[in-house]
Design an enzyme around this catalytic site. Sequence first.
Site, mmCIF file in Angstrom:
data_model
loop_
_atom_site.group_PDB
_atom_site.id
_atom_site.type_symbol
_atom_site.label_atom_id
_atom_site.label_comp_id
_atom_site.label_asym_id
_atom_site.label_seq_id
_atom_site.Cartn_x
_atom_site.Cartn_y
_atom_site.Cartn_z
ATOM 1 N N GLU A 1 1.497 -1.620 12.395
ATOM 2 C CA GLU A 1 1.651 -3.078 12.421
ATOM 3 C C GLU A 1 1.898 -3.621 13.822
ATOM 4 O OE1 GLU A 1 4.525 -4.113 9.416
ATOM 5 O OE2 GLU A 1 3.462 -2.935 7.911
ATOM 6 N N TRP B 1 0.826 -1.208 0.000
ATOM 7 C CA TRP B 1 0.000 0.000 0.000
ATOM 8 C C TRP B 1 0.858 1.254 0.000
ATOM 9 C CZ3 TRP B 1 -0.982 3.293 4.523
ATOM 10 C CH2 TRP B 1 -0.125 3.020 5.592
ATOM 11 N N ASP B 2 2.127 1.096 0.384
ATOM 12 C CA ASP B 2 3.060 2.223 0.374
ATOM 13 C C ASP B 2 2.991 2.998 -0.939
ATOM 14 O OD1 ASP B 2 3.831 0.164 2.069
ATOM 15 O OD2 ASP B 2 5.974 0.489 1.780
ATOM 16 N N LYS C 1 3.982 1.296 15.854
ATOM 17 C CA LYS C 1 5.144 1.139 14.987
ATOM 18 C C LYS C 1 5.296 2.346 14.065
ATOM 19 C CE LYS C 1 7.191 -2.116 11.663
ATOM 20 N NZ LYS C 1 6.877 -3.088 10.607
ATOM 21 N N GLN C 2 4.177 2.813 13.546
ATOM 22 C CA GLN C 2 4.219 3.854 12.529
ATOM 23 C C GLN C 2 2.930 4.658 12.565
ATOM 24 O OE1 GLN C 2 3.603 0.027 10.654
ATOM 25 N NE2 GLN C 2 3.897 1.207 8.783
#
Lengths: 771, 771
Positions: free
Chosen positions: B483, B356-357, B583-584
Amino acid sequence: MSYQVSPWELRWQGLAIDQLHRTESTFALANGHIGLRGSLEEGEPVGLPGTYLNGFYESHALPYAEIGYGYPEDGQTVVNVTDGKIIRLLVEDEPLDLRYGQTLDHERAIDFRAGTLSRDTLWESPTGRRVRIRSTRLVSFTQRAVAAIAYEVEPEDAVQLVVQSDLLANEPIERVGKDPRVAAALRSPLVADFAATDRLSAVLVHHAKKSGLRIAAAMDHEIDAQDGLRTDIAAEGDLARLTAAVDVPAGGTLRLVKYLGYGWSAQRSIPALRAQVEAALAGARQTGWSGLLAEQRAFLDDFWTAADVEIDGDDELQQAVRFALFHILQAGARGETRAIAGKGLTGPGYDGHAFWDTETFVLPVLTYTSPDAARDALRWRHSTLPQARERAKVLGKRGAAFPWRSITGAECSAYWPAGTAAFHVSAAVADAAVRYTAATDDREFERSCGIEMLVETARLWVSLGHHDQHGGFRIDGVTGPDEYTAIADNNVYTNLMAQRNLLEAVAACRRHPDLAPDESELAAWQRAADEMIIPYDDLLGVHPQSEGFTEHEEWDFEGTPPENYPLLLHYPYFDLYRRQVVKQADLVLAMHLRGDAFSPEQKAANFAYYEARTVRDSSLSAGTQAVIAAEVGHLDLAYDYLAEAAMTDLHDLHDNVRNGLHMASLAGAWTAVVAGLGGMRDHGGDLTFAPRLPAALSRVSFRMSVRGTRIQVEIDHTDAHYRLVSGSPLDVAHHGERFVIQPGPGVTRPIPKGPDLPAPVQPAGRRPRRR
Amino acid sequence: MSYQVSPWELRWQGLAIDQLHRTESTFALANGHIGLRGSLEEGEPVGLPGTYLNGFYESHALPYAEIGYGYPEDGQTVVNVTDGKIIRLLVEDEPLDLRYGQTLDHERAIDFRAGTLSRDTLWESPTGRRVRIRSTRLVSFTQRAVAAIAYEVEPEDAVQLVVQSDLLANEPIERVGKDPRVAAALRSPLVADFAATDRLSAVLVHHAKKSGLRIAAAMDHEIDAQDGLRTDIAAEGDLARLTAAVDVPAGGTLRLVKYLGYGWSAQRSIPALRAQVEAALAGARQTGWSGLLAEQRAFLDDFWTAADVEIDGDDELQQAVRFALFHILQAGARGETRAIAGKGLTGPGYDGHAFWDTETFVLPVLTYTSPDAARDALRWRHSTLPQARERAKVLGKRGAAFPWRSITGAECSAYWPAGTAAFHVSAAVADAAVRYTAATDDREFERSCGIEMLVETARLWVSLGHHDQHGGFRIDGVTGPDEYTAIADNNVYTNLMAQRNLLEAVAACRRHPDLAPDESELAAWQRAADEMIIPYDDLLGVHPQSEGFTEHEEWDFEGTPPENYPLLLHYPYFDLYRRQVVKQADLVLAMHLRGDAFSPEQKAANFAYYEARTVRDSSLSAGTQAVIAAEVGHLDLAYDYLAEAAMTDLHDLHDNVRNGLHMASLAGAWTAVVAGLGGMRDHGGDLTFAPRLPAALSRVSFRMSVRGTRIQVEIDHTDAHYRLVSGSPLDVAHHGERFVIQPGPGVTRPIPKGPDLPAPVQPAGRRPRRR
């Protein structure tokens, strides 16, 4: 073609080759140490051959396409060890093989009181020669390393017979399918170490390739034949064989007794292991065949005195419940600090792993019927504490985290959402230890094993949960018993079982202050237990199985065709996990094991709610549903569930009996009788009963053993009768009324009328079969 | 030893063999179709050789110790195809190898305007002979099947040189580690189909063993040498080689131009594929080396006119941002309906998969700088709709579920909690299509691709979520961008992106009623969007990332040593998932992409809350944190995050540049400048800006292309200047004030003072490095 109904045996008449894979499981013999599947002596035709030694396994790498931290790397699989059941027969150079010629009579039966599997076959060879073969097989409860077979051939006419009695290692096994529930088949796992013969005996020693475990199998024989017997014995590599050739006259008989000795070890040398099995054989021969039979019966007589269940009004159920008890005994009797696997020693299913099923479903039965077996199984768990501590450490937790599935105690689950995350395993261990201790007063066990297990599991819970901003103690991101929901917050079952675990750990430490950790730790356990969060849905008036559960989407049961069950084989986990579909009793199991935490109204409402969403894709469910159905007054439904639990294997309801019997379901049958119809509950050793029968049964009686006292409870539609079979007086309750069962004729109490609630509804197509 | 700071190039001076694995990635050349890692012509020493063709992969089985329904069975891995970069040199029978002798000078540089990688080495052989080697390499942006190398050797003294120019298939690759982020290495994946030579040219055709994809590589040469040149060419199996031997006088030069042609196909025959690459070579030779160089520069001049970013006050950052733009262009320029992988074509990381990045981070950059490349990448997604529909069907859902990771469009993720459950992928695809359409007015794309993607993803969302008892639309049991939390209910990011997806699908259908499904379906989308649940924690005054998140246990950051990052390599998923550790950017990403759904106060409070819990173990985070840090007024922090995003690969912050560059992080650097410092937002094609600079930068300028109009935005500490570079007037806003950028000198607007909030706190040890 099916089993014949008979109160004390399981009998199958006629030959049904396509059913062999099933009947080999139901006709399996075991003593908790050795397991022999019920395959024919002549080796073929065969469904799935199987000879198991409890704890003997092979290792294999667990593959991951995407590895994660803490994933177990080594798997363990039960191994089909050296097969000693094989006795081949040549009738004038025609091999006896029921796939050829004609089988004129054939029947097999397990006798629950004798503890034997017998077989009687009349066979006509393709060229018209008739022979009758009778065999009786036992796996000794009294000599745990010993099995034996009496084998008799009676030809109609004079004939030459050749008998070949084998020890055969690395038997070929038909490839098994993709079903995740089926054990990974291992090809030729055994490496030959040693072979020797001596007169009519032989021994083979092997080791498993990767685990390195060593196994010895030995056989000896007594042959009773007319003149002209000629024998030969040879052993090499994977095969030892006694060959006996004899001319049998018309009306004559060839009779052979084969004694088998088995042993395995991770440590002992080849000579030591050889000596061990030869000693076992020597003992068996000393006892002799009739001695073994007598010991077997005496052992079982004692068991049935302590444990028998009688059911009047449903003969098939009567048989099934005794079948269940017999197999549970076989799974655990002589385990002696080895696990009781999910399938016992009846098949390779689940790789031979033990699960939480043992502590939650099987050990309660053994605790009240064969307490030494329960103790031994708990000692096995205790012996795995080092692995459980190591596992907790890897997971960044304190205390001990018992594995989801294992043979040695090391985690073998490769799917963490249903493995690692199912921390309730550790509560099940603690609960079983507490139950056993309370039911036996075995303080030696408590001091040497129980306390340590309680302390280490209590430590796990406090490191796993946390106190939130409001003080509530939360256990987040775990998986409860229902495998169709995973990684959820505050699973009610888990939280309630953890709460009991913490409180029992505190209590045990108070009883044995010399073994207790310091006070601050006990205080933390007490506080976590006191503040444990138990979510409740005020709007619906039910407990959500875990937080948010009751807001999840409903499953479309109407749109789910029957062939799509079990759902896990037809729908992805992600979709199961996010919906209100329940594989097996979870909140309902909490209402059984922690019934003290729910009001009667909550039990009724919760039961109705979860009945409508529980599909019973697990064999761990029906027994528990029977218990709560009975408690909330649905006695006919309880009866249906009782029958389902009892018939799971006999009717092969999950189409996988080939891989072994479902020990937890068998145990569930007992539980459905005793805790369901009998209403037995045990909180801290305090036994209470609330018996009630469904209309179809005229009388149910069961026996239990508590702290050395054996009692019998007899129930009919109007009264219950409590009687002391042996031992000291016992304080119990009947529907809330306390009294003491004294020696003598016993106490009769009337059964009050139960509540009258609307019948609960199950998901479309998932109602249990009406009995 | 490190990169030299320079505005328009990336240069490394000196030899650092132990850094080759890194610089091969940063010095990689690509055009979206062909990728060549920056390894030395002589083949060794080498970190990780790599030649990639976008879309060319090998298949392999995905192993599972416990299989589940719907698990993907086939994996795909990018293949190191036939290496054409190799030019070996013998200097009087001593092979040029920088590990031997002495490297007196060595430098390499990528020129962002020329689009070339140059190399200049002065080497002294072990026996004291000196030669200078200069090479210039390009992968053509204008001729997508072509790469070329100009290679020059200048010996100090008269010497005999032998040059071997290779095509080499199945190059040996050093074994890679266990890190799940590292691509599975494939051994000798190519099977030789065909080899041929003709004068100075050769061709090799291979196919991949399991995927069956066929690849052709061809080379041709021009050699410019003194008399006495002797050449030989051979091709067989995995090797084609041109050998040129020549005696070069002192001061003389051997000059060779090597042209490479590449092609692959799943369908075309060996002759067809051979013809294709030979035709590419013919074109390249016709253009000639200097022609290729000129085309390359013209292509890039145009790109920089549309896309350049200038940063005054931080030269290293200036370089890093241009490096980022250059590599993003390289990843996507000539992809032509192939994916843009997570690592572009710079290395084998993530198996060469696209995530998806691409849609969420990379396509926004291309949309405003090289819109045709964005369109092509979206056409690739569109071409995978059949696989996405099939996947949705397998999962029991309607519409299309795009894969978590893939080369072909088929799901390759073997870990469903972070794969299948991350349904937000499909919202990212829809969002990128909407953004591209609005920013280009490309109605042909909308009609042929966009609508179908919007309709199918809208269908997915309504079948994935459900309306609860109160009418709220819930999306349960999914994984958001973070994640470190998985399988959660009502992830705010997912729900907001799904909401936009649904609304944009309705809007697109209204624009093109002839392509719309029936009204009842649109009504269902509208209702789901209108009733979408967005959880909010009233007590804390923040949005929980997903339901229950803010009640989870905090992570013990103080007790987590620096070497335990990234956490996923040191802690089990189960424990990460159940705690407040991020995580992000997840909720923070929602505040960027769905900024319209949050009040300024919520943004400030949420940002502070999640800053304290975000560890940035993912390279997808810093750019987004920069954007929201800038928006809520933390400009120095935004600057730090901008620098981190920009330096991720140049400083190898994740210690995995060896496996390729992080395209999303490079894109994040652009986003941090344009959406962060520039405050650019685009809702439905309506561009708004809210520029503000951190103290350390004196001026920032960036260019963008919108609906054919190119604009430049220049920012200093007091004013922002908006200028039309080319095209029609553009309606924009500056800090809420609307105006039109007209042709001419442009518009200057003052920058208002920002809010003054207390600096947010990051987890212990995880504050970004202060710039």
